[in-house]
Scaffold this motif. Structure first.
Motif, PDB file in Angstrom:
ATOM      1  N   GLU A 111      10.619   8.621  -0.044  1.00 42.58           N
ATOM      2  CA  GLU A 111      10.802   7.461   0.833  1.00 42.58           C
ATOM      3  C   GLU A 111       9.661   7.374   1.850  1.00 42.58           C
ATOM      4  OE1 GLU A 111      14.602   7.967   2.576  1.00 42.58           O
ATOM      5  OE2 GLU A 111      15.717   7.426   0.759  1.00 42.58           O
ATOM      6  N   GLN A 112       9.231   8.530   2.374  1.00 42.32           N
ATOM      7  CA  GLN A 112       8.151   8.545   3.355  1.00 42.32           C
ATOM      8  C   GLN A 112       6.810   8.153   2.744  1.00 42.32           C
ATOM      9  OE1 GLN A 112       7.999  12.281   5.518  1.00 42.32           O
ATOM     10  NE2 GLN A 112      10.221  12.307   5.800  1.00 42.32           N
ATOM     11  N   LEU A 113       6.683   8.292   1.441  1.00 38.38           N
ATOM     12  CA  LEU A 113       5.436   7.910   0.771  1.00 38.38           C
ATOM     13  C   LEU A 113       5.227   6.396   0.729  1.00 38.38           C
ATOM     14  CD1 LEU A 113       5.201  10.214  -2.391  1.00 38.38           C
ATOM     15  CD2 LEU A 113       3.596  10.147  -0.482  1.00 38.38           C
ATOM     16  N   GLU A 114       6.331   5.646   0.785  1.00 40.71           N
ATOM     17  CA  GLU A 114       6.274   4.210   0.536  1.00 40.71           C
ATOM     18  C   GLU A 114       5.168   3.478   1.309  1.00 40.71           C
ATOM     19  OE1 GLU A 114       7.733   0.584  -1.226  1.00 40.71           O
ATOM     20  OE2 GLU A 114       8.307   2.654  -1.637  1.00 40.71           O
ATOM     21  N   PRO A 115       5.024   3.660   2.635  1.00 39.25           N
ATOM     22  CA  PRO A 115       3.969   2.911   3.350  1.00 39.25           C
ATOM     23  C   PRO A 115       2.561   3.278   2.882  1.00 39.25           C
ATOM     24  CG  PRO A 115       5.554   3.870   4.888  1.00 39.25           C
ATOM     25  CD  PRO A 115       5.816   4.490   3.555  1.00 39.25           C
ATOM     26  N   PHE A 116       2.385   4.505   2.378  1.00 44.55           N
ATOM     27  CA  PHE A 116       1.066   4.944   1.957  1.00 44.55           C
ATOM     28  C   PHE A 116       0.699   4.394   0.572  1.00 44.55           C
ATOM     29  CE2 PHE A 116       2.568   8.041   5.018  1.00 44.55           C
ATOM     30  CZ  PHE A 116       1.467   8.248   5.820  1.00 44.55           C
ATOM     31  N   LEU A 117       1.691   4.140  -0.256  1.00 40.86           N
ATOM     32  CA  LEU A 117       1.423   3.693  -1.623  1.00 40.86           C
ATOM     33  C   LEU A 117       0.679   2.357  -1.640  1.00 40.86           C
ATOM     34  CD1 LEU A 117       4.795   4.511  -3.448  1.00 40.86           C
ATOM     35  CD2 LEU A 117       2.747   5.936  -3.229  1.00 40.86           C
ATOM     36  N   ARG A 142       7.322   2.611  -9.145  1.00 43.25           N
ATOM     37  CA  ARG A 142       7.227   1.981  -7.835  1.00 43.25           C
ATOM     38  C   ARG A 142       5.790   1.570  -7.519  1.00 43.25           C
ATOM     39  NH1 ARG A 142       9.413  -1.513  -4.981  1.00 43.25           N
ATOM     40  NH2 ARG A 142       9.156  -1.326  -2.736  1.00 43.25           N
ATOM     41  N   MET A 143       4.844   2.428  -7.859  1.00 42.24           N
ATOM     42  CA  MET A 143       3.438   2.149  -7.570  1.00 42.24           C
ATOM     43  C   MET A 143       2.952   0.914  -8.320  1.00 42.24           C
ATOM     44  SD  MET A 143       1.940   6.047  -7.565  1.00 42.24           S
ATOM     45  CE  MET A 143       0.259   5.675  -7.036  1.00 42.24           C
ATOM     46  N   THR A 144       3.364   0.756  -9.563  1.00 40.70           N
ATOM     47  CA  THR A 144       2.900  -0.393 -10.348  1.00 40.70           C
ATOM     48  C   THR A 144       3.479  -1.698  -9.834  1.00 40.70           C
ATOM     49  OG1 THR A 144       4.672  -0.066 -11.988  1.00 40.70           O
ATOM     50  CG2 THR A 144       2.546   0.987 -12.429  1.00 40.70           C
ATOM     51  N   VAL A 145       4.546  -1.615  -9.022  1.00 40.30           N
ATOM     52  CA  VAL A 145       5.129  -2.819  -8.425  1.00 40.30           C
ATOM     53  C   VAL A 145       4.450  -3.150  -7.100  1.00 40.30           C
ATOM     54  CG1 VAL A 145       7.227  -3.807  -7.397  1.00 40.30           C
ATOM     55  CG2 VAL A 145       7.359  -2.545  -9.556  1.00 40.30           C
ATOM     56  N   VAL A 146       4.352  -2.162  -6.186  1.00 35.76           N
ATOM     57  CA  VAL A 146       3.850  -2.431  -4.837  1.00 35.76           C
ATOM     58  C   VAL A 146       2.323  -2.421  -4.779  1.00 35.76           C
ATOM     59  CG1 VAL A 146       5.933  -1.460  -3.823  1.00 35.76           C
ATOM     60  CG2 VAL A 146       3.904  -0.020  -4.056  1.00 35.76           C
ATOM     61  N   ASN A 147       1.658  -1.817  -5.759  1.00 39.21           N
ATOM     62  CA  ASN A 147       0.201  -1.717  -5.736  1.00 39.21           C
ATOM     63  C   ASN A 147      -0.330  -1.679  -7.164  1.00 39.21           C
ATOM     64  OD1 ASN A 147      -2.466  -1.256  -5.138  1.00 39.21           O
ATOM     65  ND2 ASN A 147      -2.142   0.628  -3.980  1.00 39.21           N
ATOM     66  N   PRO A 148      -0.237  -2.793  -7.888  1.00 39.18           N
ATOM     67  CA  PRO A 148      -0.576  -2.797  -9.311  1.00 39.18           C
ATOM     68  C   PRO A 148      -2.034  -2.485  -9.610  1.00 39.18           C
ATOM     69  CG  PRO A 148      -0.179  -5.035  -8.513  1.00 39.18           C
ATOM     70  CD  PRO A 148       0.253  -4.107  -7.429  1.00 39.18           C
ATOM     71  N   ASP A 149      -2.917  -2.584  -8.619  1.00 42.64           N
ATOM     72  CA  ASP A 149      -4.339  -2.316  -8.856  1.00 42.64           C
ATOM     73  C   ASP A 149      -4.723  -0.856  -8.639  1.00 42.64           C
ATOM     74  OD1 ASP A 149      -4.912  -4.981  -9.494  1.00 42.64           O
ATOM     75  OD2 ASP A 149      -5.185  -5.506  -7.384  1.00 42.64           O
ATOM     76  N   VAL A 150      -3.788  -0.018  -8.191  1.00 39.86           N
ATOM     77  CA  VAL A 150      -4.130   1.370  -7.923  1.00 39.86           C
ATOM     78  C   VAL A 150      -4.524   2.070  -9.222  1.00 39.86           C
ATOM     79  CG1 VAL A 150      -1.737   2.199  -8.146  1.00 39.86           C
ATOM     80  CG2 VAL A 150      -3.375   3.489  -6.770  1.00 39.86           C
ATOM     81  N   SER A 151      -5.538   2.916  -9.118  1.00 36.93           N
ATOM     82  CA  SER A 151      -6.007   3.697 -10.252  1.00 36.93           C
ATOM     83  C   SER A 151      -5.249   5.029 -10.278  1.00 36.93           C
ATOM     84  CB  SER A 151      -7.515   3.938 -10.117  1.00 36.93           C
ATOM     85  OG  SER A 151      -7.974   4.821 -11.107  1.00 36.93           O
TER      86      SER A 151
END
Length: 232
Positions: A111-117, A142-151
């Motif tokens: 849960e604490q990771l969320e703002p950093f993702l 979760r990452m592919t939803v909130v930050n789809p461009d992350v490598s």
């Protein structure tokens, strides 16, 4: 710079220890936690420097990390001859006869990771075997939803590849590195105990095709040993 759960992720990222480390780096002082890179610089082994992974990254937005590396669990189905229980739950249980490693990484941690993702440009996942770690799979979703461009980079033994994982990979930008130490079935299965060469070969073909279609990278990592030097 900090230890979870004694400090929260935010406290670790913004705390006094990491501020001191950043100040030291600004002054070209690598004595506060950067001894590994310092040794490589002294020996002029520039190609092996871990810090090169950060050359193309910037702090955008300011004050947030651009890259994170995750090596949180030792869950693994293999008992490779060159490995140990720190990196394989199967070795720890069967070869070392030791109790499972306790993990502090609970639901609060993720849960604490969320703002950093949302700010990440790059993330790397190691194991154990990342594709067998449920928390990683949920995090990728979760990452592919909130930050789809992350490598996202994954180091995998390619022994497991289910439909859920394939669906997640198709939604994101995943760079794949497969650990394989021989192309000879008998030798491979001797080195990587519990693996099946035919299944791994099939999964490698799928992962390589995925990377080609996604425009990401695919690579092979091997552990050079006296047993496999002729295969390198």
């Amino acid at each position: 710079a900090g230890v979870y759960p004694e400090q929260s992720i935010r406290e670790i990222w913004e705390g006094g220890a990491v501020r001191a480390q950043r100040a030291a780096l600004e002054a070209a002082d690598l004595s506060l936690g950067c001894g590994g890179c310092y040794s490589l610089l002294k020996s002029r082994n520039i190609s092996a420097l871990p810090l090169r992974a950060y050359d193309a990254l910037s702090s955008d937005p300011p004050g947030m990390p651009s890259r994170m590396e995750f090596e949180l669990f030792n869950t693994c189905n293999l008992e490779c001859i060159m490995c140990r229980g720190e990196f394989s739950s199967a070795i720890r249980a069967n070869r070392e006869k030791r109790a499972p490693l306790a993990s502090p990484y609970d639901e609060r941690f993720f849960e604490q990771l969320e703002p950093f993702l949302r700010a990440l440009r790059s993330a790397r996942f190691l194991g154990g075997e990342p594709l067998l770690i449920p928390q990683y799979v949920t995090l990728w979703e979760r990452m592919t939803v909130v930050n789809p461009d992350v490598s996202i980079s994954i180091q995998t033994n390619a022994t497991v590849l289910d439909h859920r994982t394939k669906a997640i990979l198709r939604r994101g930008r995943f760079h794949i590195s497969v650990s394989i130490d021989s192309v000879d079935k008998s030798l491979y299965e001797t080195i990587r105990k519990n693996a099946r060469f035919e299944r791994v070969k099939e999964n490698i073909e799928w992962l390589a095709a995925y990377a080609r279609d996604a425009g990401t990278s695919f690579g092979i990592s091997c552990c050079p040993m006296p047993q496999n030097w002729q295969d390198l």
